[in-house]
Write a protein that holds these residues in place. Structure first.
Motif, PDB file in Angstrom:
ATOM      1  N   ARG A 131      -2.980   7.906   5.379  1.00  0.00           N
ATOM      2  CA  ARG A 131      -3.668   6.905   6.203  1.00  0.00           C
ATOM      3  C   ARG A 131      -2.865   5.608   6.330  1.00  0.00           C
ATOM      4  O   ARG A 131      -3.093   4.820   7.253  1.00  0.00           O
ATOM      5  N   ASN A 132      -1.950   5.377   5.398  1.00  0.00           N
ATOM      6  CA  ASN A 132      -1.123   4.168   5.452  1.00  0.00           C
ATOM      7  C   ASN A 132       0.146   4.468   6.243  1.00  0.00           C
ATOM      8  O   ASN A 132       1.217   4.700   5.697  1.00  0.00           O
ATOM      9  N   ARG A 133       0.002   4.477   7.539  1.00  0.00           N
ATOM     10  CA  ARG A 133       1.086   4.879   8.430  1.00  0.00           C
ATOM     11  C   ARG A 133       2.210   3.845   8.459  1.00  0.00           C
ATOM     12  O   ARG A 133       1.978   2.646   8.353  1.00  0.00           O
ATOM     13  N   LEU A 134       3.424   4.323   8.622  1.00  0.00           N
ATOM     14  CA  LEU A 134       4.598   3.466   8.669  1.00  0.00           C
ATOM     15  C   LEU A 134       5.090   3.284  10.100  1.00  0.00           C
ATOM     16  O   LEU A 134       4.958   4.180  10.933  1.00  0.00           O
ATOM     17  N   SER A 135       5.684   2.118  10.342  1.00  0.00           N
ATOM     18  CA  SER A 135       6.361   1.876  11.621  1.00  0.00           C
ATOM     19  C   SER A 135       7.737   1.310  11.322  1.00  0.00           C
ATOM     20  O   SER A 135       8.027   0.877  10.196  1.00  0.00           O
TER      21      SER A 135
ATOM     22  N   LYS B 117       0.844  -1.192   0.000  1.00  0.00           N
ATOM     23  CA  LYS B 117       0.000   0.000   0.000  1.00  0.00           C
ATOM     24  C   LYS B 117       0.883   1.248   0.000  1.00  0.00           C
ATOM     25  O   LYS B 117       1.781   1.385   0.839  1.00  0.00           O
ATOM     26  N   ILE B 118       0.613   2.142  -0.950  1.00  0.00           N
ATOM     27  CA  ILE B 118       1.411   3.369  -1.061  1.00  0.00           C
ATOM     28  C   ILE B 118       1.233   4.223   0.189  1.00  0.00           C
ATOM     29  O   ILE B 118       0.109   4.477   0.619  1.00  0.00           O
ATOM     30  N   CYS B 119       2.343   4.649   0.765  1.00  0.00           N
ATOM     31  CA  CYS B 119       2.282   5.446   1.991  1.00  0.00           C
ATOM     32  C   CYS B 119       2.977   6.798   1.852  1.00  0.00           C
ATOM     33  O   CYS B 119       2.801   7.667   2.715  1.00  0.00           O
ATOM     34  N   SER B 120       3.745   6.999   0.779  1.00  0.00           N
ATOM     35  CA  SER B 120       4.432   8.283   0.632  1.00  0.00           C
ATOM     36  C   SER B 120       4.812   8.518  -0.828  1.00  0.00           C
ATOM     37  O   SER B 120       5.330   7.613  -1.497  1.00  0.00           O
ATOM     38  N   VAL B 121       4.544   9.733  -1.308  1.00  0.00           N
ATOM     39  CA  VAL B 121       4.934  10.171  -2.651  1.00  0.00           C
ATOM     40  C   VAL B 121       5.505  11.574  -2.518  1.00  0.00           C
ATOM     41  O   VAL B 121       4.884  12.450  -1.914  1.00  0.00           O
ATOM     42  N   TYR B 122       6.679  11.786  -3.085  1.00  0.00           N
ATOM     43  CA  TYR B 122       7.290  13.121  -2.982  1.00  0.00           C
ATOM     44  C   TYR B 122       8.343  13.315  -4.066  1.00  0.00           C
ATOM     45  O   TYR B 122       8.700  12.377  -4.792  1.00  0.00           O
ATOM     46  N   ILE B 123       8.830  14.542  -4.176  1.00  0.00           N
ATOM     47  CA  ILE B 123       9.848  14.916  -5.161  1.00  0.00           C
ATOM     48  C   ILE B 123      11.105  15.339  -4.406  1.00  0.00           C
ATOM     49  O   ILE B 123      11.033  16.085  -3.425  1.00  0.00           O
ATOM     50  N   THR B 124      12.253  14.843  -4.856  1.00  0.00           N
ATOM     51  CA  THR B 124      13.509  15.167  -4.195  1.00  0.00           C
ATOM     52  C   THR B 124      14.586  15.417  -5.238  1.00  0.00           C
ATOM     53  O   THR B 124      14.375  15.177  -6.433  1.00  0.00           O
ATOM     54  N   ASN B 125      15.765  15.909  -4.801  1.00  0.00           N
ATOM     55  CA  ASN B 125      16.882  16.145  -5.714  1.00  0.00           C
ATOM     56  C   ASN B 125      17.700  14.876  -5.893  1.00  0.00           C
ATOM     57  O   ASN B 125      17.787  14.046  -4.985  1.00  0.00           O
ATOM     58  N   ASP B 126      18.364  14.755  -7.063  1.00  0.00           N
ATOM     59  CA  ASP B 126      19.069  13.507  -7.342  1.00  0.00           C
ATOM     60  C   ASP B 126      20.367  13.363  -6.562  1.00  0.00           C
ATOM     61  O   ASP B 126      20.989  12.315  -6.578  1.00  0.00           O
ATOM     62  N   ASN B 127      20.807  14.432  -5.870  1.00  0.00           N
ATOM     63  CA  ASN B 127      22.009  14.291  -5.050  1.00  0.00           C
ATOM     64  C   ASN B 127      21.674  13.767  -3.655  1.00  0.00           C
ATOM     65  O   ASN B 127      22.545  13.642  -2.795  1.00  0.00           O
ATOM     66  N   ASN B 128      20.405  13.469  -3.431  1.00  0.00           N
ATOM     67  CA  ASN B 128      19.976  12.889  -2.164  1.00  0.00           C
ATOM     68  C   ASN B 128      19.379  11.512  -2.431  1.00  0.00           C
ATOM     69  O   ASN B 128      18.216  11.371  -2.764  1.00  0.00           O
ATOM     70  N   TRP B 129      20.235  10.484  -2.295  1.00  0.00           N
ATOM     71  CA  TRP B 129      19.801   9.123  -2.567  1.00  0.00           C
ATOM     72  C   TRP B 129      19.532   8.356  -1.281  1.00  0.00           C
ATOM     73  O   TRP B 129      19.509   7.117  -1.284  1.00  0.00           O
ATOM     74  N   SER B 130      19.326   9.058  -0.194  1.00  0.00           N
ATOM     75  CA  SER B 130      19.118   8.392   1.098  1.00  0.00           C
ATOM     76  C   SER B 130      17.875   7.498   1.075  1.00  0.00           C
ATOM     77  O   SER B 130      17.793   6.520   1.819  1.00  0.00           O
ATOM     78  N   TYR B 131      16.914   7.817   0.196  1.00  0.00           N
ATOM     79  CA  TYR B 131      15.679   7.033   0.156  1.00  0.00           C
ATOM     80  C   TYR B 131      15.904   5.628  -0.420  1.00  0.00           C
ATOM     81  O   TYR B 131      15.025   4.770  -0.350  1.00  0.00           O
TER      82      TYR B 131
END
Length: 266
Positions: free
Chosen positions: A226-230, A183-197
């Motif tokens: 609503r799809n909370r992460l732990s 279940k999708i819980c997060s969608v966002y836009i980031t810079n390509d120099n941040n690959w921590s995800y």
């Protein structure tokens, strides 16, 4: 012919030559651009052809009678066409429905299609670090941002009309021996120099908890809150470019594992 007339004639001829040269260069440039565009269109057409060929090669069945709509198909049959194929990924709300390969580097399928032929459109693939004999805490997929194809379709998750669809947050992923629902819980836009995800290994539970909190807070689509992460959850991550060619931005989608079913291998 006097000197003044000669100079004017010489200047006229020189000017005509320059115009002709410029016109010739322009024609060459236009010809090259046409070839590039036609090649790009042909490569994208091959994606559709390949997707249909692989889809027709197996019978994909969605188990609607079960509590969870597992996706059932014979991945071993697909591996006979390409031994790199490790599973099938489906995001029904945005029409992603595609076989997924994995190889020993993260470069090959950026420039090759599912038949391992050169194609600048590439193919969606699994990070080489991930292991599927067990499911990592973060399983990462990459794909190009192609118009109306592959991970270019993920942009639709930013549109409100998608969220009204049934199971708008559903992702199905099936491997040789596992059927999974996310279940999708997060969608966002980031810079390509941040690959921590794309981090896969975590040195301790505290680091894992901070990672989960971070990606949840980055979510820009309210319906997915609503799809909370732990810290105990396992997730998949879908990563693609966002914006025009040469962009330094990435569109990132995270989904948590909701249910998993083991499959008997024949």
């Amino acid at each position: 012919m006097n000197l003044n007339t000669y100079n004017k004639l010489k200047s006229f001829i020189s000017s005509r030559k320059n115009i002709l040269i410029l016109f010739t260069l322009l024609l060459i440039f236009l010809f090259i651009m046409i070839i590039i565009v036609l090649n790009s269109l042909n490569n994208r057409k091959k994606i559709d052809i390949n997707s249909n060929n692989y889809r027709n090669n197996v019978r994909i069945k969605i188990n609607k009678d079960d509590e969870f709509p597992y996706m059932n198909l014979d991945v071993l049959k697909l591996k006979k066409k390409n031994k790199d194929i490790i599973g099938w990924l489906r995001v029904p709300s945005v029409n992603i429905d595609i076989p997924v390969p994995q190889t020993n580097n993260n470069e090959f399928y950026l420039t090759h299609d599912i038949d391992k032929k050169n194609n600048d459109a590439g193919w969606v693939f699994l990070d080489t670090r991930n292991k599927l004999d067990y499911i990592d805490m973060n399983t990462v997929f990459y794909g190009h941002n192609l118009k109306n194809r592959q991970f270019g379709l993920l942009k639709q998750l930013l549109k409100e009309n998608v969220h009204s669809k049934k199971n708008a947050d559903l992702i199905q992923f099936t491997t040789i021996d596992k059927q999974m629902i996310f279940k999708i819980c997060s969608v966002y836009i980031t810079n390509d120099n941040n690959w921590s995800y794309t981090e896969i290994d975590f040195e301790n539970d505290n680091r894992k908890a901070l990672f989960m909190k971070s990606i949840q807070e980055k979510n820009i689509i309210k319906n997915f809150d609503r799809n909370r992460l732990s810290s105990g959850d396992k997730i998949i991550t879908l990563s693609t470019c966002f914006g025009n060619l040469g962009t330094n931005k990435r569109l990132v989608v995270h989904a948590k594992l909701l249910s998993i079913k083991d499959v008997n291998i024949r």
